[in-house]
Structures are given as structure tokens and as C-alpha cells.
Design a protein around this motif. Structure first.
Motif, PDB file in Angstrom:
ATOM      1  N   PHE A 173       1.091  -1.129   0.027  1.00 49.52           N
ATOM      2  CA  PHE A 173       0.128   0.025   0.009  1.00 49.52           C
ATOM      3  C   PHE A 173       1.014   1.147  -0.022  1.00 49.52           C
ATOM      4  O   PHE A 173       1.393   1.697   1.084  1.00 49.52           O
ATOM      5  N   LEU A 195       3.989   1.082   1.986  1.00 48.48           N
ATOM      6  CA  LEU A 195       4.066   0.024   3.028  1.00 48.48           C
ATOM      7  C   LEU A 195       3.869  -1.436   2.305  1.00 48.48           C
ATOM      8  O   LEU A 195       2.928  -1.594   1.600  1.00 48.48           O
ATOM      9  N   VAL A 234       2.683  -4.777   2.733  1.00 45.67           N
ATOM     10  CA  VAL A 234       1.829  -5.582   3.487  1.00 45.67           C
ATOM     11  C   VAL A 234       1.777  -7.144   3.194  1.00 45.67           C
ATOM     12  O   VAL A 234       1.638  -7.792   4.310  1.00 45.67           O
ATOM     13  N   SER A 280      -2.771  -7.554  15.026  1.00 38.81           N
ATOM     14  CA  SER A 280      -3.477  -6.586  14.112  1.00 38.81           C
ATOM     15  C   SER A 280      -2.459  -5.790  13.366  1.00 38.81           C
ATOM     16  O   SER A 280      -1.329  -5.598  13.785  1.00 38.81           O
ATOM     17  N   GLY A 281      -2.881  -5.888  12.148  1.00 40.99           N
ATOM     18  CA  GLY A 281      -2.310  -4.904  11.128  1.00 40.99           C
ATOM     19  C   GLY A 281      -1.013  -5.812  10.401  1.00 40.99           C
ATOM     20  O   GLY A 281      -0.113  -5.420   9.713  1.00 40.99           O
ATOM     21  N   SER A 282      -1.156  -7.266  10.583  1.00 40.89           N
ATOM     22  CA  SER A 282      -0.022  -8.151  10.118  1.00 40.89           C
ATOM     23  C   SER A 282      -0.656  -8.549   8.578  1.00 40.89           C
ATOM     24  O   SER A 282       0.318  -9.179   8.075  1.00 40.89           O
ATOM     25  N   GLY A 283      -1.590  -8.098   8.248  1.00 39.88           N
ATOM     26  CA  GLY A 283      -1.884  -8.372   6.766  1.00 39.88           C
ATOM     27  C   GLY A 283      -2.904  -9.462   6.393  1.00 39.88           C
ATOM     28  O   GLY A 283      -3.129  -9.945   5.348  1.00 39.88           O
ATOM     29  N   LYS A 284      -3.522  -9.712   7.560  1.00 38.13           N
ATOM     30  CA  LYS A 284      -4.612 -10.995   7.509  1.00 38.13           C
ATOM     31  C   LYS A 284      -5.380 -10.595   6.580  1.00 38.13           C
ATOM     32  O   LYS A 284      -5.962 -11.706   5.464  1.00 38.13           O
ATOM     33  N   SER A 285      -6.280  -9.452   6.689  1.00 35.42           N
ATOM     34  CA  SER A 285      -7.460  -9.308   6.114  1.00 35.42           C
ATOM     35  C   SER A 285      -6.751  -9.129   4.481  1.00 35.42           C
ATOM     36  O   SER A 285      -7.355  -9.433   3.600  1.00 35.42           O
ATOM     37  N   THR A 286      -5.706  -8.155   4.198  1.00 37.46           N
ATOM     38  CA  THR A 286      -5.151  -7.957   2.960  1.00 37.46           C
ATOM     39  C   THR A 286      -5.013  -9.397   2.198  1.00 37.46           C
ATOM     40  O   THR A 286      -5.492  -9.463   0.992  1.00 37.46           O
TER      41      THR A 286
END
Ligand SMILES: Nc1ncnc2c1ncn2[C@@H]1O[C@H](COP(=O)(O)OP(=O)(O)O)[C@@H](O)[C@H]1O
Ligand SMILES: [Mg+2]
Lengths: 380, 260
Positions: free
Chosen positions: B28, B31, B33, B53-59
Motif C-alpha cells: 500500500f 507499506l 503488507v 492486528s495490522g499483520s496483513g491477514k485481511s489483505t
């Protein structure tokens, strides 16, 4: 308020049965709270009440008590308005009685006035039908097409034994309704496309939409109308001419389109990103997503500013008077041009105001109802 | 437990993978990701993804149905490679269902309309058939009686179950869940997890981002631990939760255990 009231109520409930507030006491209590809560508030209330009563009284005096409703015909065959002129404290409604058909229909041939009359009824009927959610489907399209064709036939004539009436002779309320109805009916879809285009990923489409909105918004409607009536014909090839009404109509559509586009864009932006993503994840294509998920929600959000803009444009159609189109306002102004009626413009403007008010107030009321109904799903 | 175990053994190793990621990278802006993420999910396999949180799981899972575009590497879903080609995109979205943390139901449509929208407009299913299917799935998630209400009238747990039914109405082969219980009050988490456990028992291929370790133990064939855009460790729930090999995973586990 309620929290502090609760313990006292509980206390009194032990000693005496609780009584609900008395019906008659409600109005008194409301007045005490809203109008007479302090000496300052009392003073303002009394002062405003005095002004209100004084002016209302003098208006009633002017409009009804001292008003003159008709005038006799003079020796020269023209109405004799001396009685009105000798009565400066009262309204002269005779001007309306005498001129109402001219105000409503302008220079349309007198014997044919039933035609624009019917046109106005058709427009009102069209608004009522379009307002009913029952007709919010494909059926609305043929209804509009048939009604607008009928309106065209009635106004122009030349078929079915109706005499032909050239467009220069149209005037009054039908012109206002034509400009407003076609204006908004075309501007609204245009606005939606432009609003969507402004959010497009394709830079060319986005640039065109931004340019359109910014250009149109940067110019007053009056100058746009002037351009449409004076400059536009210069660009057309020799011999080809689009008539004045159509040119004004196009200017109004373009103008309204830019403003409505910004309103619609506001609705699009208010929609959470998750709605777009959910629609994408379900495999809906861009247009299906837009029509089934995005617009139904975005437009609901912007009903109040949308109607605000609609109402503004309904009234702005009166600006066409500067390019010599005979709408309701122009017809009204012309109605008291004759020397013997010249003093009675106020009466005409009051009536014009009432006519505009009826249409705008109806729109406003309808939108409030629609908003409540469409946003029912948000209530828990 | 036993149902899950028998199903786990039914995953065939020789079948082509339902999802294949090869050295996927995504940025991103500046960043980074996703860093060289490679992963295979077999048909019928149930994978739980966890990580800070923020480790890229959703992405990661959003790349699988192309809500996000990856910039390097290869993603193949059900034999279809994800490219810019719009047709492959359509095909993928029909095969992959997704459930979001914030439900994302369409608030202007009733529950039933939410469920029938995509089958009618994407799969071109007749309305009546779509409604029958929707009612069947709403029954499966145990809220058929709410069909004619609007999402705003339902509790969070009920809304999430509708969201699951809505995704299932497209009859996907693969289901992605992005923290489906994170936005829920504790008393509603179980009703959603129960539905997901039942779904797992049907042999659906699932990738589920969640920190619900109970759920992971019960249904996951494999747990993937991500941190800072990388897959740090993966293995059976017993291996990951019982015998973490890296400090990062140990730290993460101690944090979520303390959180519970
Ligand atoms: N659309 C986006 N634009 C910019 N940065 C993003 C976007 N989405 C996520 N990020 C960033 O990418 C990183 C990974 O996000 P995400 O995949 O949501 O993590 P997780 O789901 O593990 O919490 C985070 O640092 C987040 O801030
Ligand atoms: Mg996330």
C-alpha cells in the motif's frame, strides 16, 4: 430531566396515587416553558405578539376588509378602476378577476385556454402518479411518454382538429411547468451519471465530469441563459435554428445537472466502503452494484438536499423572463402593464407567490413523507 | 470434534489445490503488507489465519477474491489465475463467498432480499427458486423467521448469520471469513461460531481469520500465523497453540491468552 423527575414521582407514588398531566394544563405548561420562562423571554414574546397581531390585522384589513373584488366596465369598454385607485388602503382583487387567465396562460389564444388548462392538470396528475411508490417501476416510463405526448399535442395542436398554436404564443403556468418538469426529469439522470463519473477510475471520464460541474457552477444561471439565447445560435450552421424555449430548457438542464450532481455525490460519499465491497464480493457488476446497492441508498441519504435543489430550480425557471420567455412570472408582470391596472402589481405578485408556494410546499411535504418512509429500515 | 477429524482425513492430497498463492507481494504505497506469501489450500480444507492486528491477514484473504490486487506473485483460485481479465474476476467471485467483520448487509433490503439479490442478478436464478434457496439457508443459520425484517432490526449475531447465509446463497466453493466475530458482543459469538462449525462439517473449503482458539482447535485442519506481512509459522492447531516454535508466535499467543 426524566432522571431527576423519577425519584420525586416514586416518592409521591407512595403517598398519593399518581396523576397524569392534565390535558388542559399541557398547553399552559408548554407556553410557560417556551414563551414565558423568564422576564426576558416574556418581553420578547409580548413584543413579537404585538407586531404579529398588528401586521396580521393590517394585512387582513388590506386583503379582505377594504378589498375591492370587481370593478365596473367604463364608457370606453375598458374596466373602470377609479374605485380601486381611490382606495389605497385596500387590495384590488379585480385585477386578478380580470387578468387571471392572462396570468395563467399568457398570450395563448383566448378561446383555446382549455388546452393549457388541461395541460396543467396533466402535469399535476403526472406528479401525483410519479409520487406514488406503486408506480416506481417500468410502468412509469409509458405513463410519462403518453402524458408528455398528450401535453405536446394539446399545446401545439395542428392535429385532431385542434388549431395550431406556435410556440411564441405559449405562456404562463404551462411554460413554468414544462421548464421545471423537463428540466428536472433530464437533469436528475444527468446528475447521477456525472456524480458517478466524478468517482470513476478512468481519468478522462473523471476530468470531463469535474470540468462540467466546475464550469457550470462558476457561472450564474442568468448568463447561461443569455449564452443559450444569444451565443448558442451563432455556433449553429446557417439556417438551422433551435427554438428559444428549447435553448432555455437545455441551459436549465445543464445548470440543474451540475448542482444535483454534487448533491448526489455527497450521498455516494456517505455510503460506507463496506457496502461496495459486499456487492463486489457477491460478484455484482459495476452497473448492477450501482443500481441495486449504491444508488438506492445514496439517494435516500440525500433526499433533503435534493428536494431543496428541486425547489430552488422550480423557482429559478422564472429567470427565463430575461430572455423573453413568457413563463408564469413574466405573464404576471405583463398582466398589470396596462395603464389602468398599473397600480396593482402587489396583488398580482401575492397571487403568483401563492401559486409558486403551492407547488414548492407540496414538494417539501412530499419529500418529508418519503424520507420518513424510505428510511424506515434505519429505525431499530 | 470427531466429525471434524474424519473430515480432515477426507482431504485428498492428490486433488488440485483450491487456492494457490505463490510468492505474493503487495504494497500500500510504501507499506509492504504482504511479503512473499506462499500458501496452498486443498479443496475441503479449513484454514484458520491468525496474527497481530495490522499483520496483513485481511489483505491476504481480500486478495483471494480480488477486493485487493496483489502486485507480485501468482494467485490461482479453483484453477483460475487472478489477472486483470474481467472474466476471470467474475468467475472467481462466483466461486468465493466472503463474510466481513462488519457484516455489510444491505440496509435498504430485507433479509430475504439481501440473500436473493446476487443469485437473481448474478446467477440469473428465477426469483422463486432464489427465495426457496434463501429460506433454506436462512433455516440453516437458524433465522428463517426474520426473513422479512430489515438488517437494522436484527442483533449483531443475527446479522452476521444472515451475512453467512447471503454468501452461501451464491453456492460458493470457497468461503472467506474476515474476523466474523470480532464486532460481536460476547454472548453472540457462540451463535455465529456454531453456524461456522456446521458449515465446516459440510466439507466447505474455508479460510477464516479469527482469534477464536476454541473454534480453531475444533475445526481447523491448519492454523497459519502471520506477522508483519509474512507467514511465520503454520501447522495443526495442536502444533501452533501447543508447541510454538518462534518467539513471535509465543508472544502473540501470550497476548491473546491474556486478552481472554
Ligand atoms: N486500503 C489501504 N490503504 C493503505 N493501507 C492499508 C489499507 N488496508 C490496510 N492497510 C494497511 O495494511 C496493513 C495490513 O492491514 P490488514 O490486512 O487490514 O491487517 P490485519 O487484518 O491483519 O489487521 C496495516 O498496516 C494497514 O494499516
Ligand atoms: Mg483485519
Amino acid at each position: 430531566m426524566n432522571e431527576t423527575a423519577a425519584p420525586t414521582a416514586a416518592h409521591s407514588a407512595l403517598s398519593a396515587p399518581r396523576r397524569g398531566p392534565a390535558q388542559g394544563g399541557k398547553a399552559v405548561a408548554w407556553m410557560r416553558e417556551n414563551l414565558f420562562s423568564s422576564w426576558w423571554s416574556t418581553a420578547v414574546t409580548l413584543a413579537l405578539a404585538y407586531l404579529l397581531i398588528r401586521y396580521a390585522a393590517s394585512f387582513i384589513d388590506w386583503a379582505f376588509v377594504k378589498a375591492i373584488w370587481s370593478v365596473p366596465t367604463g364608457a370606453n369598454g375598458l374596466p373602470d378602476t377609479t374605485s380601486c385607485r381611490d382606495n389605497p388602503g385596500g387590495a384590488c382583487w379585480a385585477v386578478i378577476a380580470e387578468k387571471h387567465r392572462f396570468i395563467l396562460f399568457g398570450t395563448y389564444p383566448y378561446e383555446e385556454h382549455w388546452r393549457p388548462m388541461l395541460v396543467c392538470c396533466l402535469f399535476v396528475g403526472l406528479y401525483i402518479v410519479s409520487a406514488m411508490r406503486r408506480f416506481w417501476n417500468w410502468r412509469i416510463v409509458p405513463i410519462w411518454l403518453v402524458t408528455l405526448t398528450l401535453i405536446g399535442i394539446l399545446m401545439w395542436g395542428g392535429v385532431f382538429g385542434l388549431s395550431y398554436v406556435p410556440q411564441e404564443r405559449w405562456g404562463g403556468l404551462p411554460i413554468t411547468l414544462i421548464l421545471a418538469t423537463f428540466g428536472l426529469a433530464f437533469a436528475f439522470p444527468l446528475a447521477i451519471l456525472v456524480a458517478l463519473g466524478r468517482r470513476s477510475r478512468l481519468p478522462a471520464i473523471k476530468a470531463i465530469c469535474v470540468l462540467y460541474v466546475e464550469l457550470i457552477r462558476g457561472v450564474p444561471l442568468i448568463s447561461l441563459l443569455f449564452m443559450a439565447s444569444v451565443m448558442f445560435p451563432l455556433f449553429l450552421p446557417e439556417g438551422m435554428n433551435i427554438d428559444k424555449l428549447l435553448r432555455a430548457q437545455i441551459a436549465i438542464i445543464l445548470f440543474a445537472g451540475a448542482y444535483l450532481a454534487e448533491v448526489v455525490r455527497g450521498g455516494l460519499q456517505a455510503l460506507p466502503k463496506g457496502q461496495y465491497e459486499a456487492a463486489d464480493a457477491l460478484g455484482l457488476s459495476y452497473w448492477k452494484k450501482t443500481l441495486l446497492v449504491v444508488l438506492p441508498q445514496a439517494l435516500r441519504i440525500v433526499i433533503p438536499p435534493l428536494v431543496n435543489t428541486f425547489i430552488g430550480f422550480f423557482k429559478d425557471t422564472s429567470l427565463v423572463l430575461i430572455i423573453g420567455i413568457f413563463d408564469l412570472l413574466t405573464a404576471g408582470k405583463t398582466a398589470f402593464m396596462e395603464p389602468h391596472w398599473q397600480a396593482f402589481g402587489v396583488e398580482v405578485y401575492v397571487v403568483l407567490g401563492i401559486i409558486y408556494f403551492i407547488f414548492c410546499f407540496a414538494m417539501s411535504k412530499y419529500s418529508a413523507g418519503l424520507e420518513a418512509e424510505l428510511n424506515r429500515h434505519r429505525r431499530r | 470434534m470427531s466429525a471434524a477429524e474424519t473430515l480432515a482425513s477426507s482431504v485428498r492430497a492428490d486433488a488440485p489445490p483450491a487456492i494457490l498463492l505463490e510468492r505474493v507481494n503487495k504494497w500500500f504505497g510504501a507499506l509492504h503488507v504482504l511479503r512473499d506469501v506462499s500458501m496452498q489450500v486443498a479443496a475441503g480444507e479449513r484454514v484458520v489465519v491468525c496474527g497481530p492486528s495490522g499483520s496483513g491477514k485481511s489483505t491476504l484473504i481480500r486478495c483471494i477474491n480480488r477486493l485487493e490486487e496483489h502486485q507480485e506473485g501468482r494467485i490461482v483460485v479453483d484453477g483460475i489465475e487472478l489477472t486483470d481479465d474481467l472474466r476471470s474476476l467474475d468467475a472467481i467471485r462466483r466461486e468465493v463467498g466472503m463474510v466481513f467483520q462488519s457484516f455489510n448487509l444491505f440496509p435498504h433490503l430485507t433479509i430475504l432480499e439481501n440473500c436473493t439479490l446476487a443469485p437473481i442478478w448474478v446467477r440469473k436464478m428465477p426469483k422463486k427458486q432464489a427465495e426457496e434457496l434463501a429460506m433454506e439457508l436462512l433455516t440453516r443459520v437458524r433465522i428463517p423467521e426474520q426473513a422479512h425484517k430489515y438488517p437494522g432490526q436484527l442483533s449483531g449475531g443475527q446479522q452476521q448469520r444472515v451475512a453467512i447465509a447471503r454468501a452461501l446463497c451464491m453456492q460458493p466453493k470457497i468461503m472467506l471469513f474476515d474476523e466474523p466475530t470480532s464486532a460481536l458482543d460476547p454472548e453472540m459469538i457462540k451463535e455465529v461460531l456454531d453456524v461456522m462449525v456446521e458449515l465446516a462439517a459440510t466439507g466447505m473449503t474455508m479460510i477464516c481469520v479469527t482469534h477464536e482458539m476454541g473454534f480453531a482447535r475444533q475445526v481447523a485442519d491448519r492454523v497459519v500465523f502471520m506477522d508483519r506481512g509474512e507467514i511465520v509459522e503454520q501447522g495443526t492447531p495442536q502444533e501452533i497453540f501447543g508447541n510454538p516454535k518462534t518467539d513471535r508466535l509465543r508472544l502473540f499467543l501470550s497476548q491473546i491468552l491474556r486478552g481472554h
